[in-house]
Enzyme design. Sequence first.
Site, short mmCIF file in Angstrom:
data_model
loop_
_atom_site.label_atom_id
_atom_site.label_comp_id
_atom_site.label_asym_id
_atom_site.label_seq_id
_atom_site.Cartn_x
_atom_site.Cartn_y
_atom_site.Cartn_z
NE ARG A 196 -88.48 -28.83 21.45
CZ ARG A 196 -87.66 -28.26 22.57
NH1 ARG A 196 -86.77 -27.93 22.35
NH2 ARG A 196 -88.27 -28.46 23.50
CG HIS A 220 -96.74 -22.11 8.60
ND1 HIS A 220 -96.61 -22.05 9.77
CD2 HIS A 220 -97.46 -20.91 8.16
CE1 HIS A 220 -96.76 -20.55 10.32
NE2 HIS A 220 -97.34 -20.04 9.17
C1 GRF Z 1 -101.43 -27.65 12.72
O1 GRF Z 1 -102.32 -26.42 12.86
C2 GRF Z 1 -100.23 -27.42 11.98
O2 GRF Z 1 -100.61 -26.62 10.77
C3 GRF Z 1 -99.33 -26.59 12.88
O3 GRF Z 1 -99.58 -27.21 14.12
C4 GRF Z 1 -101.12 -27.54 14.18
C5 GRF Z 1 -100.70 -29.10 14.79
O4 GRF Z 1 -101.93 -29.77 14.94
N1 GRF Z 1 -97.95 -26.61 12.55
P1 GRF Z 1 -101.78 -31.52 14.94
O5 GRF Z 1 -100.99 -31.72 16.17
O6 GRF Z 1 -101.58 -32.20 13.71
O7 GRF Z 1 -103.36 -31.79 15.52
#
Ligand code: GRF
Length: 206
Positions: free
Chosen positions: A95, A113
């Site tokens: 979000r 990210h």
């Molecule tokens: C990761 O790839 C992060 O970069 C992105 O969402 C994903 C989350 O993975 N923002 P997790 O829930 O930490 O395993």
Amino acid sequence: MAMLKLGVLGSGAGSNMQSIVDAIAKGELDAEIKIVLSDVADAKILDRGRRHSIESMHLDCSPWKTKLEGGAEDECIEILKSRGVDTVVLAGFMRIVKPKLLAAFPNRVINIHPALLPAFPGVHGWTQALDYGCKVAGVTVHFVDAGTDSGPIIVQKAVPVLEDDTPESLHARIQVQEHIAYPEALRIIASGDYTIEGRRVRIGGR
Ligand code: GRF
């Protein structure tokens, strides 16, 4: 140098939160996770938090689908503040966070990210990099500002894009680096040894 009091917001598996839990347990990060919040009631990140005896709560963000605003935003701030959180860690939180939360934790909301920003903001950064034909992809940890994936960069790590990569294989390679990059960025913040000068985060020398 002060121990960070973290509030983690996530929507998914929570592997990044796990990397932070592990870094703390190994004594590699001076921090404590005070609370885990998820906008998804059955998100794995909540199970993980509970397994580690961290208070873990569902935050009902309706009626909005893509942002944290209104009553849910107020509730979120109130929960984080009441737990003594000083640093908000977005770990797969799907979000957009709005100015009120940012104002409540100035320069203390951090995001990860899965792309080398400013390339490929938004969703599925790794798929965007693959489709674009990039030879290098990666991950960015950054302070959150009012834009989308646009705040000052703390840490970046690159990975190669291989000839036979699929979105899944590339994302998996990026995630290995995510799990190194997030604790590293939080270590920098815990050290206090940085300044934010415009877009640049200058590390060391304080
Ligand atoms: C990761 O790839 C992060 O970069 C992105 O969402 C994903 C989350 O993975 N923002 P997790 O829930 O930490 O395993």
